[in-house]
Write an enzyme that holds these catalytic residues in place. Structure first.
Site, PDB file in Angstrom:
ATOM      1  N   GLU A  62     -10.476   6.554   4.967  1.00  0.00           N
ATOM      2  CA  GLU A  62      -9.454   5.930   5.807  1.00  0.00           C
ATOM      3  C   GLU A  62      -9.498   6.431   7.252  1.00  0.00           C
ATOM      4  OE1 GLU A  62      -5.735   4.864   3.891  1.00  0.00           O
ATOM      5  OE2 GLU A  62      -6.483   5.613   1.981  1.00  0.00           O
ATOM      6  N   ASP A 114       0.861  -1.179   0.000  1.00  0.00           N
ATOM      7  CA  ASP A 114       0.000   0.000   0.000  1.00  0.00           C
ATOM      8  C   ASP A 114       0.904   1.238   0.000  1.00  0.00           C
ATOM      9  OD1 ASP A 114      -2.232   1.663   0.125  1.00  0.00           O
ATOM     10  OD2 ASP A 114      -3.232   0.459   1.655  1.00  0.00           O
TER      11      ASP A 114
END
Length: 626
Positions: free
Chosen positions: A511, A303
């Site tokens: 997020e 990521d």
């Protein structure tokens, strides 16, 4: 000046088997791998942000991949042609390198091609799960692939196949369900993105339907975030998932089985930890389990700055992070900005024997396998033939269908009263209220134009819920909109309204910014509900626009009808389609609706299961007969 040579000493200009599309895949990979220097191999393992991807950087560092982060665009409101031009210019840099290995450009497309102006924005996964319609998910995948290819991009960081076990998690809306079986079913979107794998194809081998010459446009997909990202303590993003291996395998792993069976091209590693071990450093789960046991043959990608976060604080010991990440089995590293440091440190680690060349070769072999499978070597450049796919009416119609099917009717009428829904289209006057009634950005949520998303109606093209209501009602019906009506307004207008539609919910987030330990409806939502539904004498339906269940029990007595609309995206008319009875309510909860946050985490099958609305709950209505 003599011929430049690869690491094997073979002239780079010798007849290249890897360039011959008639050769078997593995022979092409072997031939190219033999020709590559260490610098060229490490370049292939590097994925950088498009801001850094100049012609010279691509050529001189042999960069294998480029990405757009959330909100990273070539220009504000860029057209598809502008995107294609940018991607091709970056590709020219890659193709001008010694071996001419094409780069692969990746972008987040978690609910449509969200970075791109005027793209179709579909409901987020939290809503799609409530449709329980794998065929719909697949059709959405097909449409999104076409819109992504319209901008010259062949690779998406989607779908998120997290099993969200705690709605306090800021990414819960990216998850189809708390139930692994339902997430598995909805992973059919992968076959929409990539095309349908043949029954005889080898399991675990990446598959992307070759779309040159008039076939339907396909993109490489990415299952994320491997593994356990939806099970962290208190739902805190990037936190620790504590579970036995059996629990991990039964709750969080099943969607990856389905993804691999469908030939998913890539898997992205989670920021989170499993029993205290950072997933980006977890050799057992990445190499032993995913690659060896599940026989996944695509590539594993980190990521965004994921390997930096192996240490605390991030980047504290970058050499150690690179060593742990690469040795765990990560093949391509998302290093948006520190690529020169990454390349230098990884080169040293290989040269001093810390990381064996066999690990580098495994990584590069996997990356090349995906690139060859996609036909990138034959068709490295995009053209403008697909630009009309972006935001086209058929895709907007599909998104509107998805909105209709994702809505969940939680209440319809107070005890002893007739049902309120569907609403009559013909009325003297109706009140539409709330912060989310006329706000395209709020109904799209995060990952829309910018990473975090933005409120307001200047974001992109679409239809708000208010627009949809105005289009749905009879021409004689007066629609009065008041975003935040107070008691005085309602007193003044006493007896004026036949009914009210109150649309409230969460602001956009993504997020960690969405982590929320209280899950209350943000102000002024509660006061709007109380003012309109509580004391005005008007029957009201509350439409809740949110990325997860919120605390609603305190308002239930005041509300006549309650609809969970999730984050519907750009096609708000899908909400009015069902409110006014052109279609019936069919959605069923893909998540348990809790009473209070003190109950969390609480999921279907738990011993102490006492929800406000259980998993799979959803009232139904019949459409009005024409």
């Amino acid at each position: 000046m003599g011929l430049r040579r690869g690491s094997s000493g073979r002239p780079a200009t010798a007849a290249a088997m890897y360039k011959d599309s008639k050769q078997p895949l593995n022979k092409r990979i072997d031939d190219l791998l033999r020709r590559m220097t260490l610098a060229e191999k490490i370049g292939q393992m590097s994925q950088i942000e498009r801001e850094n991807a100049t012609f010279h950087v691509m050529r001189n560092y042999f960069i294998g991949s480029v990405l757009s982060g959330g909100g990273s665009v070539p220009a504000a409101q860029a057209s598809p042609a502008t995107w294609v031009s940018m991607v091709n210019e970056i590709q020219r840099g890659a193709m001008s390198s010694r071996l001419g290995i094409p780069m692969i450009y990746g972008i987040d497309a978690v609910h449509g091609h969200g970075n791109v102006y005027k793209a179709t924005v579909f409901p987020h996964n939290v809503g799609l799960g409530c449709t329980r319609d794998p065929d719909l998910a697949k059709r959405i995948g097909v449409a999104v692939a076409a819109e992504v290819r319209a901008t010259g991009i062949p690779y998406v960081f989607a779908p998120c196949v997290a099993v969200c076990r705690d709605p306090r998690w800021g990414r819960c809306y990216e998850s189809f369900s708390e139930d692994p079986k339902l997430v598995q079913q909805m992973s059919s979107i992968i076959s929409g993105f990539q095309g349908e794998i043949s029954p005889g194809d080898r399991r675990g081998v990446p598959f992307v339907a070759f779309s040159a010459g008039g076939g339907r446009p396909s993109v490489a997909a990415c299952s994320k975030h491997y593994v356990g990202d939806g099970g962290t303590v208190h739902g805190i993003n990037e936190n620790n998932t504590m579970a036995t291996l059996r629990e991990l395998l039964t709750v969080h792993m099943p969607p990856y089985y389905s993804a691999i069976i469908q030939g998913v091209s890539t898997v992205m590693v989670s920021f989170s930890s499993y029993n205290g071990v950072k997933m980006h450093a977890n050799h057992f789960l990445i190499t032993d389990f995913l690659k060896s046991k599940l026989r996944f043959r695509g590539f594993v990608i980190s990521d965004w700055t994921g390997i930096d976060k192996i240490t605390t604080p991030a980047h504290a010991d970058y050499t150690l992070s690179i060593k742990l990440g690469i040795m765990a089995g990560i093949d391509m590293v998302m290093i948006p900005y520190t690529y020169t440091e990454f390349i230098s440190d990884l080169t040293t680690l290989v040269q001093n024997g810390t990381i064996p060349m066999s690990r580098i070769d495994d990584a590069v072999r996997r990356i090349l396998r995906v690139k060859f499978t996609m036909g990138l070597f034959e068709n490295p450049y995009a053209d403008l033939s697909l630009t009309g796919e972006l935001g086209k009416q058929e895709h907007r119609d599909l998104a509107r269908e998805a909105v209709r099917k994702s809505l969940v009717l939680l209440k319809n009428g107070k005890p002893g009263d007739a049902p309120l829904l569907p609403l009559p289209k013909k009325a003297r006057s109706i009140l539409v209220a709330g912060s989310h009634a006329d706000n395209l950005g709020n109904q799209c949520g995060g990952w829309t134009i910018t990473w975090q998303g933005l409120g307001g109606n200047n974001l992109t093209a679409g239809t708000t819920i208010l627009d949809g209501i105005k289009r749905a009602v009879h021409p004689i019906t007066e629609v009065v909109f008041s975003e935040n009506p107070d008691a005085g307004f309602l007193q003044q207008n006493h007896g004026r309204f036949d009914y009210a539609v109150v649309v409230v919910g969460e602001p956009p987030y993504a997020e960690t910014f969405g982590d929320n330990l209280n899950l209350t409806i943000p102000a002024p939502g509660p006061s709007v509900i109380q003012n309109v539904c509580g004391g005005s004498g008007v029957r009201c339906v509350v439409v809740l626009v949110s990325g997860r269940p919120l605390v609603i029990e305190p308002y239930m007595d005041a509300i006549d009808a309650l609809v969970a609309a999730w984050l519907p995206g750009t096609e708000g008319q899908g909400v009015s389609d069902v409110l006014f009875g052109d279609y019936g309510f069919t959605g069923k909860l893909a998540r348990t609706w809790f009473r209070s946050v003190e109950q969390l985490p609480m999921n279907v099958g738990d011993a102490h299961y006492n929800p406000l609305f259980p998993f799979a709950f959803g009232l139904e209505t019949h459409p009005y007969k024409a």
